[in-house]
Design a protein around this motif. Sequence first.
Motif, PDB file in Angstrom:
ATOM      1  N   ALA A 230       0.829  -1.203   0.000  1.00  0.00           N
ATOM      2  CA  ALA A 230       0.000   0.000   0.000  1.00  0.00           C
ATOM      3  C   ALA A 230       0.863   1.252   0.000  1.00  0.00           C
ATOM      4  CB  ALA A 230      -0.919  -0.001   1.226  1.00  0.00           C
ATOM      5  N   LEU A 231       0.347   2.299  -0.617  1.00  0.00           N
ATOM      6  CA  LEU A 231       0.983   3.606  -0.510  1.00  0.00           C
ATOM      7  C   LEU A 231       0.789   4.123   0.911  1.00  0.00           C
ATOM      8  CD1 LEU A 231      -0.186   5.079  -3.908  1.00  0.00           C
ATOM      9  CD2 LEU A 231       2.185   4.656  -3.244  1.00  0.00           C
ATOM     10  N   ASP A 232       1.884   4.469   1.549  1.00  0.00           N
ATOM     11  CA  ASP A 232       1.857   4.811   2.963  1.00  0.00           C
ATOM     12  C   ASP A 232       2.740   6.036   3.186  1.00  0.00           C
ATOM     13  OD1 ASP A 232       2.081   5.011   5.700  1.00  0.00           O
ATOM     14  OD2 ASP A 232       2.802   2.961   6.007  1.00  0.00           O
ATOM     15  N   PRO A 233       2.210   7.141   3.709  1.00  0.00           N
ATOM     16  CA  PRO A 233       3.041   8.334   3.929  1.00  0.00           C
ATOM     17  C   PRO A 233       4.253   8.075   4.811  1.00  0.00           C
ATOM     18  CG  PRO A 233       0.722   8.887   4.150  1.00  0.00           C
ATOM     19  CD  PRO A 233       0.796   7.385   4.056  1.00  0.00           C
ATOM     20  N   ALA A 234       4.201   7.041   5.638  1.00  0.00           N
ATOM     21  CA  ALA A 234       5.329   6.746   6.513  1.00  0.00           C
ATOM     22  C   ALA A 234       6.482   6.071   5.770  1.00  0.00           C
ATOM     23  CB  ALA A 234       4.879   5.855   7.665  1.00  0.00           C
ATOM     24  N   ARG A 235       6.194   5.447   4.603  1.00  0.00           N
ATOM     25  CA  ARG A 235       7.231   4.703   3.867  1.00  0.00           C
ATOM     26  C   ARG A 235       7.439   5.218   2.447  1.00  0.00           C
ATOM     27  NH1 ARG A 235       9.153  -0.682   5.044  1.00  0.00           N
ATOM     28  NH2 ARG A 235       9.560  -0.724   2.796  1.00  0.00           N
ATOM     29  N   SER A 236       6.421   5.774   1.855  1.00  0.00           N
ATOM     30  CA  SER A 236       6.457   6.059   0.416  1.00  0.00           C
ATOM     31  C   SER A 236       6.969   7.466   0.118  1.00  0.00           C
ATOM     32  CB  SER A 236       5.061   5.906  -0.182  1.00  0.00           C
ATOM     33  OG  SER A 236       4.550   4.610   0.041  1.00  0.00           O
ATOM     34  N   GLN A 237       7.853   7.533  -0.861  1.00  0.00           N
ATOM     35  CA  GLN A 237       8.263   8.810  -1.441  1.00  0.00           C
ATOM     36  C   GLN A 237       7.792   8.800  -2.886  1.00  0.00           C
ATOM     37  OE1 GLN A 237      10.200  11.598  -0.011  1.00  0.00           O
ATOM     38  NE2 GLN A 237       9.267  10.580   1.759  1.00  0.00           N
ATOM     39  N   ILE A 238       7.004   9.816  -3.231  1.00  0.00           N
ATOM     40  CA  ILE A 238       6.356   9.895  -4.539  1.00  0.00           C
ATOM     41  C   ILE A 238       7.077  10.931  -5.394  1.00  0.00           C
ATOM     42  CG2 ILE A 238       4.163  10.164  -5.737  1.00  0.00           C
ATOM     43  CD1 ILE A 238       4.034   8.056  -3.542  1.00  0.00           C
ATOM     44  N   MET A 239       7.512  10.529  -6.581  1.00  0.00           N
ATOM     45  CA  MET A 239       8.169  11.453  -7.499  1.00  0.00           C
ATOM     46  C   MET A 239       7.330  11.550  -8.770  1.00  0.00           C
ATOM     47  SD  MET A 239      12.218  10.557  -6.898  1.00  0.00           S
ATOM     48  CE  MET A 239      12.756  12.253  -7.170  1.00  0.00           C
ATOM     49  N   LEU A 240       6.890  12.767  -9.096  1.00  0.00           N
ATOM     50  CA  LEU A 240       6.017  13.006 -10.241  1.00  0.00           C
ATOM     51  C   LEU A 240       6.776  13.803 -11.292  1.00  0.00           C
ATOM     52  CD1 LEU A 240       2.854  14.247  -8.262  1.00  0.00           C
ATOM     53  CD2 LEU A 240       3.442  11.890  -8.881  1.00  0.00           C
ATOM     54  N   CYS A 241       6.798  13.325 -12.528  1.00  0.00           N
ATOM     55  CA  CYS A 241       7.510  14.015 -13.596  1.00  0.00           C
ATOM     56  C   CYS A 241       6.722  13.896 -14.897  1.00  0.00           C
ATOM     57  CB  CYS A 241       8.907  13.431 -13.775  1.00  0.00           C
ATOM     58  SG  CYS A 241       9.927  14.326 -14.965  1.00  0.00           S
ATOM     59  N   LEU A 250      -2.255  15.081  -9.490  1.00  0.00           N
ATOM     60  CA  LEU A 250      -1.826  14.059  -8.535  1.00  0.00           C
ATOM     61  C   LEU A 250      -1.337  14.674  -7.228  1.00  0.00           C
ATOM     62  CD1 LEU A 250      -0.065  11.357 -10.712  1.00  0.00           C
ATOM     63  CD2 LEU A 250      -2.406  11.435  -9.867  1.00  0.00           C
ATOM     64  N   GLU A 251      -0.742  15.839  -7.292  1.00  0.00           N
ATOM     65  CA  GLU A 251      -0.341  16.500  -6.052  1.00  0.00           C
ATOM     66  C   GLU A 251      -1.564  16.743  -5.172  1.00  0.00           C
ATOM     67  OE1 GLU A 251       1.907  20.531  -4.388  1.00  0.00           O
ATOM     68  OE2 GLU A 251       1.338  20.389  -6.496  1.00  0.00           O
ATOM     69  N   ALA A 252      -2.651  17.216  -5.776  1.00  0.00           N
ATOM     70  CA  ALA A 252      -3.881  17.448  -5.022  1.00  0.00           C
ATOM     71  C   ALA A 252      -4.472  16.140  -4.523  1.00  0.00           C
ATOM     72  CB  ALA A 252      -4.888  18.190  -5.900  1.00  0.00           C
ATOM     73  N   SER A 253      -4.445  15.108  -5.361  1.00  0.00           N
ATOM     74  CA  SER A 253      -4.996  13.812  -4.966  1.00  0.00           C
ATOM     75  C   SER A 253      -4.230  13.218  -3.797  1.00  0.00           C
ATOM     76  CB  SER A 253      -4.975  12.862  -6.165  1.00  0.00           C
ATOM     77  OG  SER A 253      -5.377  11.565  -5.795  1.00  0.00           O
ATOM     78  N   PHE A 254      -2.918  13.287  -3.855  1.00  0.00           N
ATOM     79  CA  PHE A 254      -2.114  12.749  -2.762  1.00  0.00           C
ATOM     80  C   PHE A 254      -2.297  13.549  -1.478  1.00  0.00           C
ATOM     81  CE2 PHE A 254       0.494  10.450  -6.014  1.00  0.00           C
ATOM     82  CZ  PHE A 254       0.383   9.186  -5.439  1.00  0.00           C
ATOM     83  N   ALA A 255      -2.502  14.844  -1.597  1.00  0.00           N
ATOM     84  CA  ALA A 255      -2.732  15.664  -0.405  1.00  0.00           C
ATOM     85  C   ALA A 255      -3.971  15.186   0.347  1.00  0.00           C
ATOM     86  CB  ALA A 255      -2.860  17.129  -0.798  1.00  0.00           C
ATOM     87  N   GLU A 256      -4.985  14.780  -0.401  1.00  0.00           N
ATOM     88  CA  GLU A 256      -6.203  14.275   0.221  1.00  0.00           C
ATOM     89  C   GLU A 256      -5.967  12.949   0.935  1.00  0.00           C
ATOM     90  OE1 GLU A 256      -8.987  14.024  -2.940  1.00  0.00           O
ATOM     91  OE2 GLU A 256      -9.250  16.196  -3.136  1.00  0.00           O
ATOM     92  N   ARG A 257      -4.882  12.269   0.597  1.00  0.00           N
ATOM     93  CA  ARG A 257      -4.572  10.959   1.182  1.00  0.00           C
ATOM     94  C   ARG A 257      -3.482  11.052   2.261  1.00  0.00           C
ATOM     95  NH1 ARG A 257      -3.862   7.523  -4.330  1.00  0.00           N
ATOM     96  NH2 ARG A 257      -3.352   5.828  -2.869  1.00  0.00           N
ATOM     97  N   GLY A 258      -3.134  12.277   2.659  1.00  0.00           N
ATOM     98  CA  GLY A 258      -2.173  12.448   3.737  1.00  0.00           C
ATOM     99  C   GLY A 258      -0.739  12.631   3.322  1.00  0.00           C
ATOM    100  N   PHE A 259      -0.496  12.798   2.014  1.00  0.00           N
ATOM    101  CA  PHE A 259       0.852  13.059   1.520  1.00  0.00           C
ATOM    102  C   PHE A 259       0.997  14.562   1.270  1.00  0.00           C
ATOM    103  CE2 PHE A 259      -0.103   8.733   0.410  1.00  0.00           C
ATOM    104  CZ  PHE A 259       1.097   8.044   0.457  1.00  0.00           C
ATOM    105  N   LYS A 260       2.168  15.116   1.566  1.00  0.00           N
ATOM    106  CA  LYS A 260       2.362  16.537   1.317  1.00  0.00           C
ATOM    107  C   LYS A 260       3.626  16.772   0.496  1.00  0.00           C
ATOM    108  CE  LYS A 260       4.887  17.720   5.599  1.00  0.00           C
ATOM    109  NZ  LYS A 260       4.861  18.567   6.807  1.00  0.00           N
ATOM    110  N   LYS A 261       3.656  17.914  -0.159  1.00  0.00           N
ATOM    111  CA  LYS A 261       4.809  18.279  -0.977  1.00  0.00           C
ATOM    112  C   LYS A 261       6.041  18.440  -0.100  1.00  0.00           C
ATOM    113  CE  LYS A 261       6.399  21.853  -4.214  1.00  0.00           C
ATOM    114  NZ  LYS A 261       6.018  23.109  -4.918  1.00  0.00           N
ATOM    115  N   HIS A 262       7.137  17.901  -0.581  1.00  0.00           N
ATOM    116  CA  HIS A 262       8.390  17.979   0.175  1.00  0.00           C
ATOM    117  C   HIS A 262       9.041  19.343  -0.007  1.00  0.00           C
ATOM    118  CE1 HIS A 262      12.203  16.870   1.951  1.00  0.00           C
ATOM    119  NE2 HIS A 262      12.821  17.291   0.859  1.00  0.00           N
TER     120      HIS A 262
END
Length: 276
Positions: A230-241, A250-262
């Motif tokens: 599973a995608l997990d903010p505690a383990r996953s680093q997401i790189m979008l290009c 996708l930045e907005a979608s991930f924000a809704e799932r607890g991920f934030k911009k680094h």
Amino acid sequence: MSGSSAPEELYNAEVVSNERLNDALFVLKVRPDDGAPDFAPGQFINIGLEPRLPEHAGRDGLVKRPYSIASGPSEPLLEFYVRLVENGALTPGLMALEPGDRLWADGRCIGRFTLDTLPEVPAPAERDLVCVATGTGLAPFTSMLREFGPARRAGAPDARFDRMVIVKGVRLAEDLGYAEELEAWDRENDWFTFVPLCSREPDDSGWIGQRGRVGQALESAAFEARCGFALDPARSQIMLCGNPAMVDELEASFAERGFKKHRPRDPGQVHLERYW
């Protein structure tokens, strides 16, 4: 391009190969005269030619553009994954290059879209690296895989990630550059998963892979079913290009799932490179 009238002293690199993947995509391999400059996977470099139209020329008479490097730093050649821009200032000239032709390549590589900028937590041994690309935005990720994949395959203690996923979105299957290479990594390594998607492939084409947009492959159930975790903010680093619209969505979608911009002073999980 062999008859170019650009001053020879401006050109400092030689074309080794120029492979056309289709009418609009090509892989250009270049050997700089002084050797490939040092770079980190994910960085880019400016390359240039004498322009077809004078109005495209810069101050030194060349037209230059930045391109992410698809090869790894350990490779002797610089490799670029390029899409033709119709009536563009540079890409028609790049596409016409043949082995032995000359061009200009900067001696300096730049950019912060690298694994060196990822936060210290999670530690690399616990890190799931999830790379999402559209079009030629794949280039930084092939560089990362080629450079750091062998250490992970060998189980080296200094490997840069535990698991790696590349999700690649294109319109048509013929646009899936590097597919054979990535499929081989997927087939031979249980820590690596390649997820290609086609958004406009005809129904009767014979394509048996996923259809749709990259966001669909990142939905929780679909991702876990394909990748095994599973995608997990505690383990996953997401790189979008890639396409800026995809990156923003996708930045907005991930924000809704607890991920934030680094950010350097505010560590997060989402890293962005808008790639036109």
